[in-house]
Each structure stands twice: as C-alpha cells, then as structure tokens.
Design an enzyme around this catalytic site. Structure first.
Site, short mmCIF file in Angstrom:
data_model
loop_
_atom_site.label_atom_id
_atom_site.label_comp_id
_atom_site.label_asym_id
_atom_site.label_seq_id
_atom_site.Cartn_x
_atom_site.Cartn_y
_atom_site.Cartn_z
N ASN A 202 -9.72 -58.53 -41.73
CA ASN A 202 -8.47 -58.28 -41.03
C ASN A 202 -7.35 -59.06 -41.72
O ASN A 202 -7.59 -59.75 -42.71
CB ASN A 202 -8.59 -58.62 -39.54
N GLU A 205 -7.84 -62.94 -41.95
CA GLU A 205 -8.93 -63.28 -42.86
C GLU A 205 -8.52 -63.10 -44.31
O GLU A 205 -8.84 -63.93 -45.17
CB GLU A 205 -10.16 -62.43 -42.54
N ASP A 270 -16.22 -54.88 -35.18
CA ASP A 270 -17.61 -54.40 -35.14
C ASP A 270 -17.65 -52.88 -35.10
O ASP A 270 -18.46 -52.24 -35.77
CB ASP A 270 -18.33 -54.96 -33.91
#
Length: 322
Positions: A202, A205, A270
């Site tokens: 993301n 990150e 996820d």
C-alpha cells in the site's frame, strides 16, 4: 462483458483443480460488540457493556478465507500456539474448508487482535503476540517445500510477526518450481521479496522503501526502478481513495477507486491479493485481474472488520443471469 466472460471460465469445472498455498502470519481476530451509555468514573474513557462476541480468521488466515470464498482450494501454513485460540483457528479453518498445515509452537501464544466495538465504532484494539521459535520455523520450511508441487499459486502474507523469516528461500523455491508467487509485504526491506511474481504494497508501505513522491511521474520512475531491482514481474500499488496502479515491464494500469462509502479497511489488502491470486491461477492476465481485485477491495471496505467477497458480489451481472 469481458470480465463477466472471464469469470465464467473461473467458475468452470476446471477451477476446482486450482489450489493456492498461503504462508504467513496467522492470527485470530476477536470482536466484542456492545453499547456505550456512559463514561467511566475511574478515567475519561467509555464503558462498553459487551453484548455479542465474534471470532474471525485474521492475517494470512483471512487471505485463505478470501480465496476459498471465490471457489478455489486453499492450504494455509503458519504458526499458532498450543492453546485455546489456536484450537479456535483450526476449527474455523475446518468450518470453511481450508486445509490446515499450521505448526503448533508450545513456547508461544497464538496471535490475537481483540477489537472492542461500541455503536459501530472501534474504540480500542488490543494485540497479543509472540514470535515463533527457531526450531518451529525450520520445520515449517521443510513442510513448505513438500507442499509446493500440489499448488498452482503461492501467497506470502507478511504482517511482520516472525513467521516469514525464511521468505527469501521460500520464494526462490517456489519460483524454481514454476509457481506464481504473490507477496503482501511489510517493513522497510523489500529485498527479501526479490524474485516474486507480484508485490502488493500500500502507499505507506511503499513510502518506507522508496521515499516520498511529489508527482505521478516521480512515482512511476521510483516504482519501476524498485520492480526492476527486485526482479519482479509486476508491482501493484494499492492507493486507498486513489484506486490501484499496476506497474509491469510493458505498461502501467491505473484503476480508479470504486465510488462507495468506506466503513472499515481491515483486511482489504487480504482481499485484494487473494482475488489477484484466484484470477491469475485461472489464467487471467494481471492487467485484467487488477480491475476485479479493485472491485473486490471496494466491496470489502464497506463491511465491518475482516470480511470476504462472494462471487455473486463480485460479478452481479453474471449472478443475475443465472
């Protein structure tokens, strides 16, 4: 109609033969729901009278749950404690048809994230976690190598809890076996994921690794350099309200965010990586799979807590025709 036609292929009889192996940090998500009617006299905090409790699969286990929700077979590797929470995780895996390859570590407790919800708002999250012991991780690596041949796609779900200290070796083994490897990364050292097929960071990150960017052009240069340095086939940047961007050697695909209210972003990553894996396992090009993964992420953020997306939600037009 293009993606509807491709989804028909995904739900064909051959689809049941596809299996995804998920390895990573496994945890139990606990939710305590209650009413908030007053402030504590002991401290300026709300008092929650708990009325309902839920337990859900979290971390890498939520990735596996998202995969089976879209119809593929899934096996889950990770480490849990020899405790009640570990038993609960195994029970949930069995309930949802996920094959458990979990290792029990008697020296630690299972990772738990406890969320207290009052009036549909998360008031506090309490984390219980310990890192796996070295011997358990060695045994896990041997088991991973033994399971590779039966898998079509491998996902590494890294929450930086200690289960993927051998991820570099595991990626190399999977790629040498000819498997597609998707990684949801964590931390500031992405070199450990070198050689993977697809990395799905993301924004926060990615910024830890490449620094800030001040234009799309600068972001493209930095993202493509990282992709090349790590020998990745593609890098998928998830950008919240800005949608997603897929960087490959030959093109850049920008997918705008779905216009829907964001209720809870827990587990959205996820859902995205699981959807990408399912689509790619069934032969869909990454450039097309990212459109569907973006749709799945947009649906799941409209739900409370870690959640999944059904085939009917993902392909409503097709569902209406059947």
């Amino acid at each position: 109609m293009k993606h509807v036609e491709q989804s028909e292929q995904i739900m064909s009889s051959d689809q049941k033969k596809k299996r995804i192996l998920i390895a990573g940090d496994v945890m139990l998500d606990r939710y305590w729901f209650g009413e908030v009617n007053r402030i504590s006299p002991e401290a300026p905090v709300p008092i929650v009278r708990v009325e309902r409790r839920e337990e859900r699969l979290g971390g890498a286990a939520n990735v596996a749950l998202n995969a089976v929700a879209l119809g593929v077979g899934a096996g889950l590797m990770g480490v849990i404690g020899d405790d009640e929470a570990g038993n609960t995780i195994n029970g949930l895996l069995d309930k949802f048809g996920i094959t458990s390859y979990l290792s029990r570590d008697t020296q630690i407790s299972t990772i738990i994230k406890l969320r207290v919800i009052g009036r549909q708002q998360q008031l506090i999250r309490i984390d219980f976690e310990e890192r796996p012991t070295e011997q358990i991780l060695k045994d896990k690596l041997n088991r991973f190598n033994a399971l590779l041949s039966a898998s079509d796609v491998v996902i590494f779900s890294d929450y930086a809890k200690g289960s993927l200290v051998n991820v570099t070796t595991m990626i190399e083994a999977a790629r040498n076996a000819g498997k597609l490897v998707l990684v949801d990364p964590k931390g500031s050292d992405f070199a450990r994921y070198a050689g993977a097929t697809l990395l799905t960071p993301n924004k926060s990150e990615l910024k830890q690794v490449i620094g800030e960017w001040y234009s799309e052009e600068e972001l493209t240069v930095k993202a493509q350099k990282l992709r090349q340095d790590l020998r990745l086939e593609a890098l998928l940047l998830t950008r919240s309200e800005e949608g997603m961007t897929l960087y490959t050697e030959n093109d850049i695909v920008n997918v705008p965010a779905m216009a829907r209210e964001v209720f809870d972003v827990s587990g959205a990553g996820d859902t995205v990586i699981a959807t990408m894996a399912v689509m790619m396992a069934n032969g869909m090009r990454m450039q097309d799979a990212v459109v569907i993964a973006n749709r799945a992420g947009g649906i799941v953020v409209g739900k409370l807590g870690t959640a999944t997306v059904s085939h009917e939600e993902l392909f409503p037009v097709e569902a209406a025709l059947t």
